[in-house]
Write a protein that holds these residues in place. Structure first.
Motif, PDB file in Angstrom:
ATOM      1  N   GLY A   1      74.620  27.019  54.268  1.00 47.53           N
ATOM      2  CA  GLY A   1      75.767  26.189  54.559  1.00 47.53           C
ATOM      3  C   GLY A   1      75.811  25.754  56.016  1.00 47.53           C
ATOM      4  O   GLY A   1      75.376  26.462  56.916  1.00 47.53           O
ATOM      5  N   GLY A   2      76.317  24.558  56.239  1.00 46.64           N
ATOM      6  CA  GLY A   2      76.439  24.022  57.592  1.00 46.64           C
ATOM      7  C   GLY A   2      75.152  23.356  58.056  1.00 46.64           C
ATOM      8  O   GLY A   2      74.125  23.380  57.371  1.00 46.64           O
ATOM      9  N   GLU A   3      75.223  22.763  59.209  1.00 45.93           N
ATOM     10  CA  GLU A   3      74.060  22.115  59.810  1.00 45.93           C
ATOM     11  C   GLU A   3      74.258  22.021  61.321  1.00 45.93           C
ATOM     12  O   GLU A   3      75.393  22.125  61.818  1.00 45.93           O
ATOM     13  CB  GLU A   3      73.830  20.719  59.220  1.00 45.93           C
ATOM     14  CG  GLU A   3      74.964  19.764  59.470  1.00 45.93           C
ATOM     15  CD  GLU A   3      74.728  18.416  58.812  1.00 45.93           C
ATOM     16  OE1 GLU A   3      75.227  17.421  59.369  1.00 45.93           O
ATOM     17  OE2 GLU A   3      74.052  18.353  57.770  1.00 45.93           O
ATOM     18  N   LEU A   4      73.179  21.838  62.023  1.00 42.73           N
ATOM     19  CA  LEU A   4      73.211  21.751  63.490  1.00 42.73           C
ATOM     20  C   LEU A   4      73.590  20.321  63.890  1.00 42.73           C
ATOM     21  O   LEU A   4      72.911  19.359  63.515  1.00 42.73           O
ATOM     22  CB  LEU A   4      71.840  22.119  64.057  1.00 42.73           C
ATOM     23  CG  LEU A   4      71.744  22.189  65.586  1.00 42.73           C
ATOM     24  CD1 LEU A   4      72.631  23.304  66.117  1.00 42.73           C
ATOM     25  CD2 LEU A   4      70.281  22.432  65.993  1.00 42.73           C
TER      26      LEU A   4
ATOM     27  N   GLN B   1      76.090  24.113  70.131  1.00 47.90           N
ATOM     28  CA  GLN B   1      76.756  24.711  68.974  1.00 47.90           C
ATOM     29  C   GLN B   1      76.342  26.171  68.790  1.00 47.90           C
ATOM     30  O   GLN B   1      75.202  26.547  69.041  1.00 47.90           O
ATOM     31  CB  GLN B   1      76.407  23.887  67.729  1.00 47.90           C
ATOM     32  CG  GLN B   1      77.064  24.363  66.455  1.00 47.90           C
ATOM     33  CD  GLN B   1      76.676  23.471  65.292  1.00 47.90           C
ATOM     34  OE1 GLN B   1      76.062  22.424  65.480  1.00 47.90           O
ATOM     35  NE2 GLN B   1      77.022  23.891  64.081  1.00 47.90           N
ATOM     36  N   GLN B   2      77.306  26.985  68.358  1.00 49.69           N
ATOM     37  CA  GLN B   2      76.999  28.376  68.017  1.00 49.69           C
ATOM     38  C   GLN B   2      76.240  28.410  66.688  1.00 49.69           C
ATOM     39  O   GLN B   2      76.645  27.789  65.713  1.00 49.69           O
ATOM     40  CB  GLN B   2      78.286  29.205  67.912  1.00 49.69           C
ATOM     41  CG  GLN B   2      78.931  29.513  69.268  1.00 49.69           C
ATOM     42  CD  GLN B   2      78.094  30.476  70.092  1.00 49.69           C
ATOM     43  OE1 GLN B   2      77.425  31.356  69.549  1.00 49.69           O
ATOM     44  NE2 GLN B   2      78.128  30.294  71.409  1.00 49.69           N
ATOM     45  N   LEU B   3      75.141  29.118  66.654  1.00 44.49           N
ATOM     46  CA  LEU B   3      74.309  29.183  65.468  1.00 44.49           C
ATOM     47  C   LEU B   3      74.834  30.254  64.516  1.00 44.49           C
ATOM     48  O   LEU B   3      75.302  31.322  64.952  1.00 44.49           O
ATOM     49  CB  LEU B   3      72.864  29.490  65.863  1.00 44.49           C
ATOM     50  CG  LEU B   3      72.272  28.581  66.945  1.00 44.49           C
ATOM     51  CD1 LEU B   3      70.847  29.013  67.277  1.00 44.49           C
ATOM     52  CD2 LEU B   3      72.290  27.127  66.476  1.00 44.49           C
ATOM     53  N   GLU B   4      74.755  29.947  63.236  1.00 45.73           N
ATOM     54  CA  GLU B   4      75.249  30.879  62.227  1.00 45.73           C
ATOM     55  C   GLU B   4      74.114  31.761  61.713  1.00 45.73           C
ATOM     56  O   GLU B   4      72.958  31.325  61.639  1.00 45.73           O
ATOM     57  CB  GLU B   4      75.866  30.103  61.063  1.00 45.73           C
ATOM     58  CG  GLU B   4      77.066  29.261  61.482  1.00 45.73           C
ATOM     59  CD  GLU B   4      77.700  28.566  60.290  1.00 45.73           C
ATOM     60  OE1 GLU B   4      77.385  28.963  59.145  1.00 45.73           O
ATOM     61  OE2 GLU B   4      78.515  27.643  60.509  1.00 45.73           O
TER      62      GLU B   4
ATOM     63  N   ALA C   1      71.263  35.448  44.546  1.00 50.74           N
ATOM     64  CA  ALA C   1      72.662  35.817  44.734  1.00 50.74           C
ATOM     65  C   ALA C   1      73.415  34.760  45.503  1.00 50.74           C
ATOM     66  O   ALA C   1      74.601  34.586  45.320  1.00 50.74           O
ATOM     67  CB  ALA C   1      72.744  37.168  45.449  1.00 50.74           C
ATOM     68  N   ASN C   2      72.773  34.074  46.371  1.00 55.04           N
ATOM     69  CA  ASN C   2      73.442  33.019  47.128  1.00 55.04           C
ATOM     70  C   ASN C   2      73.431  31.691  46.387  1.00 55.04           C
ATOM     71  O   ASN C   2      73.957  30.711  46.893  1.00 55.04           O
ATOM     72  CB  ASN C   2      72.773  32.839  48.498  1.00 55.04           C
ATOM     73  CG  ASN C   2      73.050  34.024  49.403  1.00 55.04           C
ATOM     74  OD1 ASN C   2      74.189  34.335  49.687  1.00 55.04           O
ATOM     75  ND2 ASN C   2      71.992  34.686  49.831  1.00 55.04           N
ATOM     76  N   GLY C   3      72.783  31.636  45.249  1.00 57.10           N
ATOM     77  CA  GLY C   3      72.726  30.387  44.511  1.00 57.10           C
ATOM     78  C   GLY C   3      71.850  29.346  45.146  1.00 57.10           C
ATOM     79  O   GLY C   3      72.024  28.163  44.882  1.00 57.10           O
ATOM     80  N   SER C   4      70.893  29.757  46.016  1.00 58.22           N
ATOM     81  CA  SER C   4      70.065  28.780  46.705  1.00 58.22           C
ATOM     82  C   SER C   4      68.595  29.053  46.572  1.00 58.22           C
ATOM     83  O   SER C   4      67.800  28.361  47.146  1.00 58.22           O
ATOM     84  CB  SER C   4      70.431  28.724  48.197  1.00 58.22           C
ATOM     85  OG  SER C   4      70.282  29.999  48.759  1.00 58.22           O
TER      86      SER C   4
ATOM     87  N   ASN D   1      68.706  24.176  39.853  1.00 55.62           N
ATOM     88  CA  ASN D   1      69.725  24.770  40.713  1.00 55.62           C
ATOM     89  C   ASN D   1      70.429  23.667  41.473  1.00 55.62           C
ATOM     90  O   ASN D   1      69.783  22.914  42.209  1.00 55.62           O
ATOM     91  CB  ASN D   1      69.059  25.750  41.690  1.00 55.62           C
ATOM     92  CG  ASN D   1      70.120  26.637  42.372  1.00 55.62           C
ATOM     93  OD1 ASN D   1      71.254  26.224  42.543  1.00 55.62           O
ATOM     94  ND2 ASN D   1      69.708  27.833  42.751  1.00 55.62           N
ATOM     95  N   PRO D   2      71.723  23.527  41.380  1.00 57.77           N
ATOM     96  CA  PRO D   2      72.407  22.433  42.090  1.00 57.77           C
ATOM     97  C   PRO D   2      72.359  22.576  43.575  1.00 57.77           C
ATOM     98  O   PRO D   2      72.544  21.607  44.295  1.00 57.77           O
ATOM     99  CB  PRO D   2      73.849  22.520  41.556  1.00 57.77           C
ATOM    100  CG  PRO D   2      74.005  23.933  41.092  1.00 57.77           C
ATOM    101  CD  PRO D   2      72.675  24.357  40.589  1.00 57.77           C
ATOM    102  N   HIS D   3      72.150  23.777  44.088  1.00 53.42           N
ATOM    103  CA  HIS D   3      72.115  23.938  45.547  1.00 53.42           C
ATOM    104  C   HIS D   3      70.752  23.592  46.117  1.00 53.42           C
ATOM    105  O   HIS D   3      70.556  23.705  47.311  1.00 53.42           O
ATOM    106  CB  HIS D   3      72.467  25.384  45.925  1.00 53.42           C
ATOM    107  CG  HIS D   3      73.863  25.750  45.547  1.00 53.42           C
ATOM    108  ND1 HIS D   3      74.975  25.346  46.252  1.00 53.42           N
ATOM    109  CD2 HIS D   3      74.328  26.473  44.482  1.00 53.42           C
ATOM    110  CE1 HIS D   3      76.075  25.820  45.665  1.00 53.42           C
ATOM    111  NE2 HIS D   3      75.699  26.501  44.590  1.00 53.42           N
TER     112      HIS D   3
END
Length: 514
Positions: free
Chosen positions: A93-96, A101-104, A174-177, A183-185
């Protein structure tokens, strides 16, 4: 019985076959190495890093500056890391979107080449595929598979290790990715696959850039071959030879002009140190003028060689003076050069000026025959250089002449009077002398010369015409040297870019004394 093909048809077919073979060979020669290079460069190792907590990374904070410090030992590569990952959707999730920016935790960032350190992993990219997407999906070959498993585990617990295969297998779905199937993700990663590939293999029209250039080269070679064939059938032998000479002249023009410039410089240096040739031309022209009656036009030019002097055009006489040898050519008189102790013959009207020559001879023209105006046509730059050279000759060997320049600037280093406009010259010349009942004066009627006015190439056209008219009028003792053409000028000396000057009035072409 079958008709036998003509010899012309057989030659044409042979030419087409040869052209086709040449085209295939050239296309293979051009496209082969490019395709090989493109294939060799398709597989490459791309460094990536999985963002973890600052404590796990060993950095002060989770920013691009910290990642650059960790992987390169300095923070200078932060902006390049941002450019490689800007707008790339992350699987967790998210993008740079910003360099600060703080990295996740769980983000996977592509690094520039040269990155190193315990946190840096490498993925093998085959073809135009995003290295980060391939790393995330776990589809890379060899070492990329182990790295993808390490990356996949991160979204499950936020701190998974890089070497646990079982963790990767259980946590990625588990993350659906992770995994495969519908897979929709998966779509964000696939969507960015093309975007990531553009950073590593530039493409045009679906082809990698080296291959695209190779194809363009093949098309260019095809076009050139077709043009050659059309040229073969549309031109004749004489025209082909002419075009070939023009092409050769265009290709060799710069080097030829350099050699000619060096030759001119050497000739001019030798001419300036040669005073004997000037004296020999003066004596020959004066003596030739005394051999003919006043009603006959005397010689206009003298060609001084190493051991003889030739004057022309010489009138046809029944018997020449004993000092003149057999001319050997119509309209030319020749005799040996005058020695140092030869009798000096003086004639106030004789004004020879060196205009050029070659290694073996020098050409002098008596400007008292030049009808009041000499137009220097052809290349403007070369004509201006000839004008300066003529002024230098006049200043060196005819010191009693008045030299002037039309305008407000001096002509080179020659010290001459400045005439701002043609009205100043008109006042110096005065009114025209009345015409007599003699026939129309010849194009090269002789006159006394007391002054020379130089008209540069940037002079207004109307001013140039007026100066030429004033100097050509009856009773004028001034000569105009004009850069450019003027109406009514019988003496037009055409100078080309290479420095060759053609004098049509006397049928000579010489290397100009620039």
């Amino acid at each position: 019985m079958a008709k036998r093909p003509s010899r012309k048809t057989a030659r044409s077919a042979g030419l087409l076959r040869a052209a086709a073979i040449l085209l295939i060979a050239l296309t293979a020669l051009v496209t082969g190495p490019a395709v090989c290079r493109a294939s060799a460069q398709a597989d490459q190792q791309i460094p990536v890093i999985e963002i973890k907590s600052p404590a796990q990374l060993g950095a002060d904070d989770s920013t691009l500056a910290g990642v650059s410090q960790l992987t390169f030992g300095n923070q200078d590569e932060a902006f390049e890391i941002f450019q490689l990952n800007d707008g790339r959707p992350q699987q967790v999730g998210g993008e740079l979107t910003s360099a600060d920016q703080q990295l996740e935790v769980g983000w996977i960032l592509e690094l520039p080449q040269g990155a190193s350190g315990p946190s840096v992993q490498f993925v093998t990219v085959s073809g135009p595929v995003s290295p980060t997407a391939e790393f995330i999906q776990g589809s890379g070959p060899g070492g990329a598979g182990s790295m993808s498993m390490a990356t996949s585990s991160a979204p499950a617990n936020g701190s998974g290790g890089t070497g646990s295969t079982s963790t990767a297998t259980s946590s990625a779905p588990a993350n659906g990715s992770g995994g495969t199937g519908n897979n929709p993700h998966r779509s964000p990663a696939r969507t960015h696959t093309a975007r990531g590939g553009a950073a590593h293999a530039t493409t045009m029209m679906g082809l990698q850039f080296p291959v695209f250039l190779a194809e363009i080269g093949g098309l260019v070679m095809l076009g050139l071959t077709l043009l050659i064939l059309l040229w073969r059938y549309a031109t004749r032998g004489a025209r082909k030879r002419q075009l070939g000479r023009r092409l050769a002249a265009w290709l060799t023009g710069p080097s030829r002009r350099r050699r000619e410039r060096m030759l001119r410089a050497a000739l001019v240096q030798a001419w300036r140190a040669d005073i004997r040739s000037v004296r020999a031309a003066m004596i020959a022209l004066t003596e030739a003028g005394q051999l003919v009656p006043p009603t006959v036009q005397a010689a206009v030019a003298a060609e001084v060689g190493t051991d003889s002097v030739r004057v022309f055009p010489a009138p046809e006489l029944d018997q020449l003076q004993s000092s003149w040898a057999d001319p050997g050519a119509t309209g030319i008189w020749a005799r040996p050069q005058a020695s140092e102790d030869a009798q000096q013959i003086h004639n106030a009207l004789c004004r020879p000026v060196r205009v050029g020559g070659d290694r073996g001879s020098q050409l002098f023209v008596d400007i008292s025959h030049c009808d009041g105006t000499i137009a220097l046509t052809g290349d403007p730059t070369a004509a201006s250089e000839v004008l300066l050279a003529l002024l230098g000759e006049l200043a060196g060997y005819h010191r009693d002449l008045t030299l002037a320049v039309l305008g407000t600037r001096q002509a080179g280093s020659i010290r001459a009077q400045l005439m701002r406009h043609s009205g100043v010259l008109a006042a110096r010349i005065g009114p025209a002398a009345p015409a007599n009942d003699s026939p129309v004066r010849a194009a090269a009627a002789r006159r006394q010369i007391t002054g020379v006015v130089a008209v540069p190439g940037d002079t207004p056209t109307q001013e140039s015409f007026e100066v030429a008219r004033l100097c050509a009028q009856r009773g004028s003792t001034w000569l105009a040297l004009v850069v450019g053409d003027v109406p009514g000028a019988h003496w037009r000396w055409n100078v080309d870019r290479a420095g060759h000057m053609r004098l049509p009035a006397i049928g000579r072409t010489v290397v100009a004394a620039l």
